[in-house]
Design an enzyme around this catalytic site. Structure first.
Site, PDB file in Angstrom:
ATOM      1  N   GLN A   1       0.823  -1.213   0.000  1.00 28.88           N
ATOM      2  CA  GLN A   1       0.000   0.000   0.000  1.00 28.88           C
ATOM      3  C   GLN A   1       0.857   1.264   0.000  1.00 28.88           C
ATOM      4  O   GLN A   1       0.424   2.322  -0.464  1.00 28.88           O
ATOM      5  CB  GLN A   1      -0.928   0.000   1.219  1.00 28.88           C
ATOM      6  CG  GLN A   1      -2.038  -1.030   1.157  1.00 28.88           C
ATOM      7  CD  GLN A   1      -3.062  -0.720   0.076  1.00 28.88           C
ATOM      8  OE1 GLN A   1      -3.524   0.405  -0.059  1.00 28.88           O
ATOM      9  NE2 GLN A   1      -3.423  -1.736  -0.698  1.00 28.88           N
TER      10      GLN A   1
ATOM     11  N   LYS B   1       7.829 -10.584 -39.294  1.00 30.93           N
ATOM     12  CA  LYS B   1       7.148  -9.413 -39.844  1.00 30.93           C
ATOM     13  C   LYS B   1       6.872  -8.346 -38.784  1.00 30.93           C
ATOM     14  O   LYS B   1       6.474  -7.229 -39.112  1.00 30.93           O
ATOM     15  CB  LYS B   1       5.834  -9.823 -40.505  1.00 30.93           C
ATOM     16  CG  LYS B   1       4.775 -10.346 -39.544  1.00 30.93           C
ATOM     17  CD  LYS B   1       3.488 -10.682 -40.276  1.00 30.93           C
ATOM     18  CE  LYS B   1       2.392 -11.159 -39.325  1.00 30.93           C
ATOM     19  NZ  LYS B   1       1.137 -11.418 -40.030  1.00 30.93           N
TER      20      LYS B   1
ATOM     21  N   TYR C   1       4.078   0.521 -18.565  1.00 26.24           N
ATOM     22  CA  TYR C   1       4.371   1.944 -18.383  1.00 26.24           C
ATOM     23  C   TYR C   1       4.315   2.720 -19.688  1.00 26.24           C
ATOM     24  O   TYR C   1       4.033   3.925 -19.680  1.00 26.24           O
ATOM     25  CB  TYR C   1       5.647   2.169 -17.574  1.00 26.24           C
ATOM     26  CG  TYR C   1       6.990   2.096 -18.277  1.00 26.24           C
ATOM     27  CD1 TYR C   1       7.381   3.030 -19.233  1.00 26.24           C
ATOM     28  CD2 TYR C   1       7.923   1.126 -17.916  1.00 26.24           C
ATOM     29  CE1 TYR C   1       8.639   2.993 -19.828  1.00 26.24           C
ATOM     30  CE2 TYR C   1       9.185   1.072 -18.494  1.00 26.24           C
ATOM     31  CZ  TYR C   1       9.540   2.009 -19.450  1.00 26.24           C
ATOM     32  OH  TYR C   1      10.772   1.972 -20.032  1.00 26.24           O
TER      33      TYR C   1
ATOM     34  N   HIS D   1      17.025   0.103  -6.930  1.00 28.87           N
ATOM     35  CA  HIS D   1      15.715  -0.231  -6.370  1.00 28.87           C
ATOM     36  C   HIS D   1      15.366  -1.707  -6.560  1.00 28.87           C
ATOM     37  O   HIS D   1      14.573  -2.256  -5.794  1.00 28.87           O
ATOM     38  CB  HIS D   1      14.629   0.660  -6.979  1.00 28.87           C
ATOM     39  CG  HIS D   1      14.265   0.319  -8.389  1.00 28.87           C
ATOM     40  ND1 HIS D   1      14.886   0.862  -9.486  1.00 28.87           N
ATOM     41  CD2 HIS D   1      13.338  -0.547  -8.893  1.00 28.87           C
ATOM     42  CE1 HIS D   1      14.356   0.378 -10.581  1.00 28.87           C
ATOM     43  NE2 HIS D   1      13.420  -0.481 -10.263  1.00 28.87           N
TER      44      HIS D   1
END
Length: 466
Positions: free
Chosen positions: A12, A225, A186, A103
């Site tokens: 959270q 392709k 993202y 991180h």
């Protein structure tokens, strides 16, 4: 199980970690956080694994495999600090020089802390996960090999899954070529919030992805392709970096936030495990302390005079009184280093200029995801006549219109001291550049008077007006 993980305090916390750092102060729509991105990556990871499972049942992708891939997608960004990449890319290197901390490492450590602190091992076993093997598998998908160094050659470096399922390590964080569901999410999410068009369709990539054997490993390959679409994907990445992530004002604001963190570092106290106290830069050594870090660590009001300098910098952001962007010198296409040469400007060379101007500089890299190299160089393909055989595609087979360079490095110079005369600082910057073996690529103008002043220092071919 995924909901149980989401409902923990450690997860959270991501609601208060800005996905795009300081970009919210430039793009008003960029208010999204790591929380929703992580849920999106978990969803796409499951979709991708299921697509491969349906198309190629011989791969023996099990329910355990799919669940582990989803958990890795959900938890891959747990380790981000306040303002995301600002924390590990700008603040920590300045606060703790020589500390090689990223991180991803923190994500693995917080995942362990999350599981133990919330007693999730029994829940995982209820969902048929095999411990500790599957825990290792999840952490390896997030941060790479758990050993001291990733093995080279024929030795397989992972413990969670064998070489027969090597392709599973390419779904969440693909260390071979960078094509993974983290980027897919993202790209779509950031473009949506930034108001930038996203031309890459990850659902189409899922449709044409297959697992083929190459170099003794099973790798995720794409249809031949689709090579143009993949180039479009990497081009979209470079556009996002140029327009948003490395936007000059965004980087100025992130420099200011990092400076505020540095000023406040030793005065912020955070309680960690066993009652030990940590500050902003040392909290990375204790996950209980680190999980209390969000983007709200420095109050703008209060009775703490030692935080006054940090508050003053943050107040300048609120007042839109930013560091001033002076311009950038031409570095060619060389990577700025700390070794002086007569070919391109280096950080060591401009240090005395920065000292005289009370300035700072930012080194920006915009590329296609593989540094100076062709991003498709590590991608394998297949064709419809041999769907199980991996083949490379050279740039000559694709198009003659592809870029010659896939990376550029930019040094931007900023004036930090609001008491210094801006016009004088710009003149000093231009004069200094002209006495060194490189040109001024860009210098900012705010008035016709400034243009008249600068014409004595710049040839028309040496600058662009922004």
């Amino acid at each position: 199980l995924l909901v149980r993980i989401i409902d923990t305090p450690q997860f959270q916390r991501l609601r208060n970690i800005k996905q795009l750092g300081g970009a919210y102060y430039v793009y008003p729509g960029a208010s999204h956080n790591r929380f929703e991105h992580s849920i999106g990556v978990a969803y796409l990871a499951g979709e991708f694994a299921q697509a491969l499972r349906t198309r190629q049942p011989e791969l023996d992708i099990t329910d355990r495999d799919v669940l582990c891939v989803k958990i890795a997608g959900l938890c891959h960004d747990l380790g981000h600090g306040p303002f995301s990449h600002l924390f590990d890319g700008m603040f920590i290197p300045k606060a703790r020089p020589g500390e090689n901390w990223r991180h991803e490492q923190a994500s693995v450590e917080i995942f362990d802390h999350l599981v133990n602190d919330n007693n999730l091992r029994p829940v995982m076993e209820e969902h048929q996960l095999v411990l500790p093997q599957d825990l290792n598998f999840i952490k390896e998908m997030i941060g790479g090999s758990l050993g001291p160094n990733e093995a080279q050659g024929e030795e397989w470096p992972y413990e969670g899954r064998g070489q027969d399922k090597s392709f599973l390590y390419e779904i969440v964080a693909n260390k071979r070529n960078g094509i993974d569901v983290d980027k897919f999410d993202y790209f779509a999410r950031d473009c949506h919030h930034l108001g930038i068009r996203n031309n890459f369709d990850h659902q189409r990539f899922f449709l044409f992805a297959r697992v083929c054997e190459a170099g003794g490993l099973k790798q995720i390959c794409s249809r031949d392709k689709e090579v143009h679409n993949l180039y479009d994907m990497f081009h979209a990445r470079s556009c996002l970096y140029r327009k948003a992530y490395q936007h000059p004002v965004n980087k100025i604001i992130e420099h200011m936030i990092a400076d505020a963190f540095l000023k406040a570092d030793k005065h912020i106290q955070i309680e960690g495990s066993e009652g030990n106290m940590y500050n902003l830069s040392t909290a990375i050594d204790d996950m209980e302390a680190y999980t209390k870090l969000t983007g709200q660590q420095i109050p703008l009001a209060g009775e703490h005079p030692e935080l006054e300098e940090a508050r003053r910098i943050l107040q300048r952001i609120i007042d839109r009184n930013f560091y001033k962007y002076l311009g950038r010198p031409d570095t060619g296409n060389e990577r700025p280093t700390e070794v002086c040469t007569n070919v391109f400007v280096c950080l060591y060379c401009i240090k005395h200029l920065l000292d005289m101007l009370t300035s700072d500089c930012g080194v920006t890299t915009v590329d296609y995801g593989n540094r100076e190299n062709d991003p498709i160089g590590n991608v394998n393909f297949y064709n419809k006549y041999a769907p199980d055989r991996a083949i490379p595609i050279s740039r000559e087979q694709v198009s003659r219109l592809l870029p010659q360079n896939f990376s550029e490095h930019i040094i931007r110079v900023y004036l930090k001291n609001e008491d210094r005369n801006l016009a004088a600082a710009k003149r000093h910057f231009v004069q200094w550049c002209e006495t060194h073996p490189f040109q001024v690529l860009e210098v900012t103008f705010r008035s016709t008077l400034e243009k008249i002043t600068y014409k004595y220092f710049l040839k028309p071919s040496q600058f662009t007006i922004t």
